[in-house]
Design a protein around this motif. Structure first.
Motif, PDB file in Angstrom:
ATOM      1  N   ASN A 165      -4.732   4.961   0.390  1.00 11.26           N
ATOM      2  CA  ASN A 165      -3.625   4.006   0.461  1.00 11.26           C
ATOM      3  C   ASN A 165      -2.766   4.262   1.693  1.00 11.26           C
ATOM      4  N   LEU A 166      -2.554   5.530   2.039  1.00  7.51           N
ATOM      5  CA  LEU A 166      -1.789   5.849   3.233  1.00  7.51           C
ATOM      6  C   LEU A 166      -2.524   5.372   4.493  1.00  7.51           C
TER       7      LEU A 166
ATOM      8  N   GLN B 239      -3.138   0.981   8.795  1.00  7.97           N
ATOM      9  CA  GLN B 239      -4.041  -0.035   9.328  1.00  7.97           C
ATOM     10  C   GLN B 239      -3.463  -1.443   9.286  1.00  7.97           C
ATOM     11  N   TRP B 240      -2.754  -1.800   8.234  1.00 10.29           N
ATOM     12  CA  TRP B 240      -2.294  -3.179   8.092  1.00 10.29           C
ATOM     13  C   TRP B 240      -1.430  -3.661   9.248  1.00 10.29           C
ATOM     14  N   PRO B 241      -0.471  -2.872   9.748  1.00 14.07           N
ATOM     15  CA  PRO B 241       0.299  -3.361  10.904  1.00 14.07           C
ATOM     16  C   PRO B 241      -0.578  -3.600  12.136  1.00 14.07           C
TER      17      PRO B 241
ATOM     18  N   GLN C 253       0.826  -1.206   0.000  1.00 16.17           N
ATOM     19  CA  GLN C 253       0.000   0.000   0.000  1.00 16.17           C
ATOM     20  C   GLN C 253       0.865   1.263   0.000  1.00 16.17           C
ATOM     21  N   TRP C 254       2.029   1.211   0.651  1.00 16.19           N
ATOM     22  CA  TRP C 254       2.937   2.363   0.642  1.00 16.19           C
ATOM     23  C   TRP C 254       3.432   2.624  -0.777  1.00 16.19           C
ATOM     24  N   GLU C 255       3.758   1.537  -1.505  1.00 15.70           N
ATOM     25  CA  GLU C 255       4.184   1.709  -2.893  1.00 15.70           C
ATOM     26  C   GLU C 255       3.051   2.259  -3.754  1.00 15.70           C
ATOM     27  N   ARG C 256       1.823   1.817  -3.474  1.00 18.69           N
ATOM     28  CA  ARG C 256       0.665   2.359  -4.198  1.00 18.69           C
ATOM     29  C   ARG C 256       0.477   3.837  -3.875  1.00 18.69           C
ATOM     30  N   PHE C 257       0.693   4.225  -2.611  1.00 16.92           N
ATOM     31  CA  PHE C 257       0.550   5.625  -2.210  1.00 16.92           C
ATOM     32  C   PHE C 257       1.574   6.502  -2.927  1.00 16.92           C
TER      33      PHE C 257
END
Length: 121
Positions: free
Chosen positions: A44-45, A50-52, A31-35
């Motif tokens: 995405n940010l 949220q994921w962690p 998601q960071w790469e998508r952001f």
């Protein structure tokens, strides 16, 4: 403390917790790469943050279950409640002096009788 500290069940729970955390960190990186890409958005940010947390949830659940188990094991056994010596008084039949209540009770009795007849068919 009961039993061994390391059991297959505990190893499986820790393994699933670690796997979930690693997987969720990978999704956060994605998601960071998508952001950072040209089509990235603030959503995405938000997922990066949220994921962690999602990955830490199984570890928190394992910790909470162990804490509750220890608390449960430390509590003394509940004492049986004393039984009352005399039965509690039972409410008597309703007053038939109330005409409205008596009419309602007759109505309910008629509904019950009709329901019983329909069930017999």
């Amino acid at each position: 403390m009961r039993g061994s500290l390391i059991t297959p069940r505990r190893l499986a729970i820790v393994g699933v917790s670690v796997l979930a955390f690693v997987l969720c960190l990978g999704l956060a990186w994605w998601q960071w790469e998508r952001f950072e890409s040209a089509t990235g958005s603030w959503q995405n940010l938000g997922y990066v943050l949220q994921w962690p947390l999602f990955g830490l949830f199984p570890a928190f659940l394992f910790w909470r279950l162990r804490r509750l188990r220890r608390q449960h094991d430390a509590e003394p056994a509940p004492r049986p409640e004393p039984k009352p010596s005399a039965p509690a008084p039972v409410a008597g039949p309703p007053d038939e002096d109330d005409d409205e209540l008596a009419a309602y009770n007759r109505y309910l009795a008629a509904l019950n009788a009709r329901d019983q007849q329909e069930r017999r068919r």
